[in-house]
Enzyme design. Sequence first.
Site, PDB file in Angstrom:
ATOM      1  N   ASP A   1      64.682  24.500 -73.535  1.00  0.00           N
ATOM      2  CA  ASP A   1      63.241  24.306 -73.450  1.00  0.00           C
ATOM      3  C   ASP A   1      62.802  23.675 -74.768  1.00  0.00           C
ATOM      4  O   ASP A   1      63.226  24.107 -75.832  1.00  0.00           O
ATOM      5  CB  ASP A   1      62.566  25.676 -73.253  1.00  0.00           C
ATOM      6  CG  ASP A   1      61.065  25.545 -73.147  1.00  0.00           C
ATOM      7  OD1 ASP A   1      60.606  24.609 -72.473  1.00  0.00           O
ATOM      8  OD2 ASP A   1      60.351  26.389 -73.720  1.00  0.00           O
TER       9      ASP A   1
ATOM     10  N   GLU B   1      64.386  19.954 -69.569  1.00  0.00           N
ATOM     11  CA  GLU B   1      63.204  19.703 -68.742  1.00  0.00           C
ATOM     12  C   GLU B   1      62.755  18.259 -68.900  1.00  0.00           C
ATOM     13  O   GLU B   1      62.952  17.650 -69.944  1.00  0.00           O
ATOM     14  CB  GLU B   1      62.074  20.663 -69.121  1.00  0.00           C
ATOM     15  CG  GLU B   1      61.615  20.488 -70.539  1.00  0.00           C
ATOM     16  CD  GLU B   1      60.428  21.363 -70.908  1.00  0.00           C
ATOM     17  OE1 GLU B   1      59.563  21.556 -70.055  1.00  0.00           O
ATOM     18  OE2 GLU B   1      60.391  21.839 -72.046  1.00  0.00           O
TER      19      GLU B   1
ATOM     20  N   CYS C   1      59.680  34.840 -63.519  1.00  0.00           N
ATOM     21  CA  CYS C   1      60.567  35.750 -64.236  1.00  0.00           C
ATOM     22  C   CYS C   1      62.000  35.281 -63.999  1.00  0.00           C
ATOM     23  O   CYS C   1      62.407  35.086 -62.854  1.00  0.00           O
ATOM     24  CB  CYS C   1      60.376  37.168 -63.710  1.00  0.00           C
ATOM     25  SG  CYS C   1      61.694  38.291 -64.195  1.00  0.00           S
TER      26      CYS C   1
ATOM     27  N   CYS D   1      57.705  41.583 -67.142  1.00  0.00           N
ATOM     28  CA  CYS D   1      57.610  41.256 -65.721  1.00  0.00           C
ATOM     29  C   CYS D   1      57.050  42.459 -64.957  1.00  0.00           C
ATOM     30  O   CYS D   1      57.592  43.553 -65.045  1.00  0.00           O
ATOM     31  CB  CYS D   1      58.974  40.879 -65.184  1.00  0.00           C
ATOM     32  SG  CYS D   1      58.989  40.678 -63.402  1.00  0.00           S
TER      33      CYS D   1
ATOM     34  N   CYS E   1      60.046  43.612 -62.147  1.00  0.00           N
ATOM     35  CA  CYS E   1      61.309  44.258 -62.538  1.00  0.00           C
ATOM     36  C   CYS E   1      61.239  44.873 -63.944  1.00  0.00           C
ATOM     37  O   CYS E   1      62.223  45.386 -64.451  1.00  0.00           O
ATOM     38  CB  CYS E   1      62.474  43.275 -62.451  1.00  0.00           C
ATOM     39  SG  CYS E   1      62.415  41.978 -63.691  1.00  0.00           S
TER      40      CYS E   1
ATOM     41  N   ASP F   1      59.597  31.502 -74.388  1.00  0.00           N
ATOM     42  CA  ASP F   1      60.386  30.271 -74.411  1.00  0.00           C
ATOM     43  C   ASP F   1      61.804  30.468 -73.887  1.00  0.00           C
ATOM     44  O   ASP F   1      62.341  29.623 -73.173  1.00  0.00           O
ATOM     45  CB  ASP F   1      60.442  29.716 -75.846  1.00  0.00           C
ATOM     46  CG  ASP F   1      59.071  29.354 -76.361  1.00  0.00           C
ATOM     47  OD1 ASP F   1      58.248  28.898 -75.556  1.00  0.00           O
ATOM     48  OD2 ASP F   1      58.818  29.548 -77.565  1.00  0.00           O
TER      49      ASP F   1
END
Length: 380
Positions: free
Chosen positions: A187, A281, A333, A352, A355, A362
Amino acid sequence: MYQGVECKIYPNQKQANVIQMTFGHTRFIWNQMLDMLNERYQNNKCLKMLSYSKLSSLIPQMKREYTWLKDVDSAAIQCTVKTLSKAFDRFFKGFCKYPNFKSRKNHKQSYLSTIRGNNIRFNHNQRYIKLPKLGWVKCKTSLTHIENDRIKSLTVKQKASGQYYIVLLVTSENQTLPQTQKNVGIDLGVSDLAITSDGQKFASQKLHLKYQKQLYYWEKRLSRRRLKAKAKGIPLMEAKNYQIARKQVARIHEKITNTRKDYIHKITTYFVEQYDVIVLEDLNPSNMLKNHKLARSLTNQSWRTFRIFLEYKCQKYGKRLIIVNPYKTSQLCSNCGYDSGKKPLDIRHWCCPSCHMEHDRDINASKNIKHIGLEQALVT
Ligand SMILES: [Zn+2]
């Protein structure tokens, strides 16, 4: 496969004069030929464009007319004609604009030359390079060793700061790196340049902070001296103090560019050494930071450079690069796939709701990028 290698050169005064003269003479040839072609077209619009061989057959005649053309590297003159011919080809195919005249006032000058025999070669420790008509010039290369028989052509250029560089076109050897059986998602961010799916963070360099004082100092002088020269009616080309400030500003920008590129080279080389499949990305213009501040533009440039370097290094070293759409990668997530919606940029950690896994924003995004990339790799 070819690759370009840029080296800084340190010509002495005599050599610098010859380089300047070659800039001038090749510019003269370019402008003369372009002028001639323009006139030819104006006189008869049905005539076909002259081919490269026709154009280059005019060189001996020009050399007889302007005898001083013989003082510079003849390959450079030949290359100028070839570049002009190529520029017209590209124009007729619709790839680029109509060729322009070259100006003496441009702060960046360059000429191209090709190898003939062994007229371009390094000495044994690569501290000096022999260049046509210049003799041995002191140079500084990157650490990799370049065998002389890999050199194909040469561009000599002067950047806006007034410093000289050469770019050598060399045949690249495709060295495949050993497979490591490891994959990674990356990322790209602002405060950290790259964040990997296995939790590594490569901090941004903050070069704008390091250089802002120097830049401010010289930019202020630059604008003040521009006004002063204008008030006195001196053309900027001849305003000595203005030119000093201009070169200083250009020099700082070059320094920033070089440092930035060097850092990105180190990171990308590390990635191709460590991983077999790298998922990155896609950078679409909409998620580029829209701001004219130096810091933002440096971040945008770093992202672009990062991708370009990774692309060519993966190809060169036999690794695989997958580009994925970053859609929702910061919302899902990475553990269970639950979509917890958009989060403001200042939230760096989140839990999350499904979970109950703790996420670093990041690292979670880069994990998602990796998942999407590896799924894509299975499909294709
Ligand atoms: Zn979850």
